[in-house]
Design an enzyme around this catalytic site. Structure first.
Site, PDB file in Angstrom:
ATOM      1  N   GLY A  49       0.818  -1.212   0.000  1.00 37.77           N
ATOM      2  CA  GLY A  49       0.000   0.000   0.000  1.00 37.77           C
ATOM      3  C   GLY A  49       0.848   1.257   0.000  1.00 37.77           C
ATOM      4  O   GLY A  49       0.909   1.971   1.004  1.00 37.77           O
ATOM      5  N   GLU A  66      12.420  -4.290  -5.116  1.00 43.04           N
ATOM      6  CA  GLU A  66      11.424  -4.562  -6.162  1.00 43.04           C
ATOM      7  C   GLU A  66      12.037  -4.413  -7.555  1.00 43.04           C
ATOM      8  O   GLU A  66      11.711  -5.148  -8.476  1.00 43.04           O
ATOM      9  CB  GLU A  66      10.250  -3.583  -5.988  1.00 43.04           C
ATOM     10  CG  GLU A  66       9.112  -3.819  -6.969  1.00 43.04           C
ATOM     11  CD  GLU A  66       7.887  -2.940  -6.660  1.00 43.04           C
ATOM     12  OE1 GLU A  66       7.979  -2.053  -5.800  1.00 43.04           O
ATOM     13  OE2 GLU A  66       6.844  -3.164  -7.294  1.00 43.04           O
ATOM     14  N   GLU A 116      10.809   6.737 -16.772  1.00 42.47           N
ATOM     15  CA  GLU A 116      11.341   8.098 -16.626  1.00 42.47           C
ATOM     16  C   GLU A 116      12.038   8.254 -15.269  1.00 42.47           C
ATOM     17  O   GLU A 116      13.108   8.856 -15.166  1.00 42.47           O
ATOM     18  CB  GLU A 116      10.201   9.132 -16.749  1.00 42.47           C
ATOM     19  CG  GLU A 116       9.634   9.275 -18.155  1.00 42.47           C
ATOM     20  CD  GLU A 116       8.698   8.133 -18.543  1.00 42.47           C
ATOM     21  OE1 GLU A 116       8.297   7.337 -17.663  1.00 42.47           O
ATOM     22  OE2 GLU A 116       8.361   8.031 -19.737  1.00 42.47           O
TER      23      GLU A 116
END
Ligand SMILES: Cc1cc2nc3c(=O)[nH]c(=O)nc-3n(C[C@H](O)[C@H](O)[C@H](O)COP(=O)(O)OP(=O)(O)OC[C@H]3O[C@@H](n4cnc5c(N)ncnc54)[C@H](O)[C@@H]3O)c2cc1C
Length: 403
Positions: free
Chosen positions: A130, A247, A384
């Site tokens: 979250g 990640e 980006e």
């Protein structure tokens, strides 16, 4: 990077176990649950994941006391490679296993580790992430969800969005503002919040693929215990950044084997259709193959560098957080390559790829790959943003103006 004799033995052991166990009631799960197919066979995949856990094939790099087997990074990559090669289904517990677990090993209290890590390793608890909000995505430090203390509990109010697998999660790791009036990274806390309570509402968001892998999550006076904050209260920003680096980096090291299966499948289609004799498509397929080789070389070099840089005594969390701009290079390499593969698949299949094979929206695997691939350059930090990180951290260019 050279693999040792022990590593090769380990590879053999993994391959044999998967061949013997991805059979019987689990045989039909091969390839299930991939991108755009996360709705498939959830209960069966959960059972398979628990079967893996019972045999010690989850959370391989974690210390044994938390349910892992203390495997080296090379062995973890080998496992992921063999898993992908076997066609094993997408794992339902990866957000806990790949993101929260290493973060807790690096930053959690002993009590938090004892309480949560074994349950992740055994696939008893499923987690979701979250972080993102309607006004805080790339600019994550703009998080506006708040948490205030009420006795021994945090009370959480706000909205999260794009929360993958929230609809099946038991817990959520939430970035929330706990210092009233604070701005940016200062004053944020990293909270562990149970999902199954009255103050939490999960609303699915239907995606291009027609399925709903992610959700809106509303916290309306949701509660969690006071000590379920990772890192110090008000100092969750470095913890969240570590989760993001994991990640983008180590968590993705084994995925080129899954990509290879997809590319092999596409080359096979080309061999049997007119695409195989089209000079432009042949050129693009060769480029895709080269791109995959580059990615694998980069992944192995990263593993070797991280292995060499991390002393034996350091925990796996240290290795996982030890990447900087390399994690962004990895993210850029795979996101562009994989998105390009979906586009190439549409070209190889030609005009029929533009039509769903059945009503109302029955897509084939190539169409799902193409459509879900649009997300590759967004989630885990957009392209980006990765280029900005590389510009600043690897090239030493002046910092981009921040809002
Ligand atoms: C499939 C999928 C799953 C996801 N799962 C989760 C999840 O489980 N949990 C979670 O918390 N989040 C999740 N996300 C959210 C994801 O992290 C965000 O979408 C991502 O960080 C981008 O934020 P945003 O969508 O708000 O876009 P924005 O930040 O609004 O960006 C819009 C565009 O502007 C560009 N841009 C923004 N800032 C800059 C800048 N400074 N310089 C140059 N360009 C810029 C971006 O690159 C992008 O092209 C998921 C997203 C997807 C697509």
């Amino acid at each position: 990077m050279r693999l040792s004799v022990q590593d090769e033995e380990f590879r053999h052991q993994v391959r044999q176990w998967l061949a013997e166990n991805l059979t019987g009631r689990f045989a039909g799960l091969r390839g299930a649950g991939g991108p755009g197919r996360e709705h498939e066979a959830h209960a069966e995949r959960l059972a398979w994941n628990r079967h893996l856990a019972a045999a010690g094939w989850t959370c391989l790099g974690w210390p044994a006391e938390y349910g892992g087997r203390g495997a080296t990074l090379a062995q973890q990559v080998i496992f992921h490679e063999e898993y992908a090669r076997s066609g094993g289904p997408a794992r339902v517990g990866y957000l806990g296993e790949e993101l929260l677990g290493p973060t807790l090993i690096a930053f959690g209290t002993p009590e938090q580790r004892q309480r949560f890590l074994p349950a992740i390793a055994a696939v008893r608890d499923l987690w979701c992430q979250g972080f993102s909000e309607p006004g805080a995505g790339s600019d994550l430090a703009a998080v506006a969800t708040t948490a205030t203390l009420d006795g021994d509990q945090w009370v959480i109010t706000g909205q999260k969005v794009w929360t993958s697998l929230a609809h099946v999660a038991d817990w959520c790791f939430v970035l929330a503002r706990t210092l009233a009036g604070s701005r940016r990274g200062a004053g944020l806390s990293y909270l562990l919040v149970p999902m199954r309570q009255p103050g939490v509402t999960v609303r699915p968001i239907r995606q291009l693929t027609g399925t709903a892998e992610f959700n809106e999550v509303f916290f309306d006076g949701a509660r969690t215990e006071r000590d379920l904050v990772v890192g110090a209260a008000g100092d969750g920003w470095p913890v969240a950044r570590a989760t993001l680096a994991i990640e983008r980096g180590v968590a993705t090291l084994g995925q080129q084997v899954a990509f290879r299966r997809e590319l092999d499948g596409l080359v096979d289609v080309a061999r049997h259709t007119a695409a195989g004799t089209d000079p432009v498509l042949r050129d693009k397929l060769a480029r895709a193959w080269i791109g995959l080789e580059v990615m694998r070389a980069h992944a192995l070099a990263t593993v070797a560098a991280v292995d060499a840089a991390v002393p034996e005594t350091a925990g796996p969390g240290t290795a996982a957080t030890g990447t900087g701009a390399e994690a962004s290079v990895m993210k850029l390499l795979w996101s562009r390559w994989h998105q390009g593969l979906g586009e190439l698949a549409m070209e190889v299949l030609g005009a029929p790829s533009m039509v769903a094979r059945g009503a109302p929206y029955d897509l084939d695997d190539w169409q799902r790959l193409y459509l879900f691939g649009r997300a590759d350059t967004i989630y885990g930090g957009s392209d980006e943003i990765q280029r900005t990180i590389i510009a600043e951290r690897a090239l030493g260019l002046p910092r981009q103006a921040r809002p």
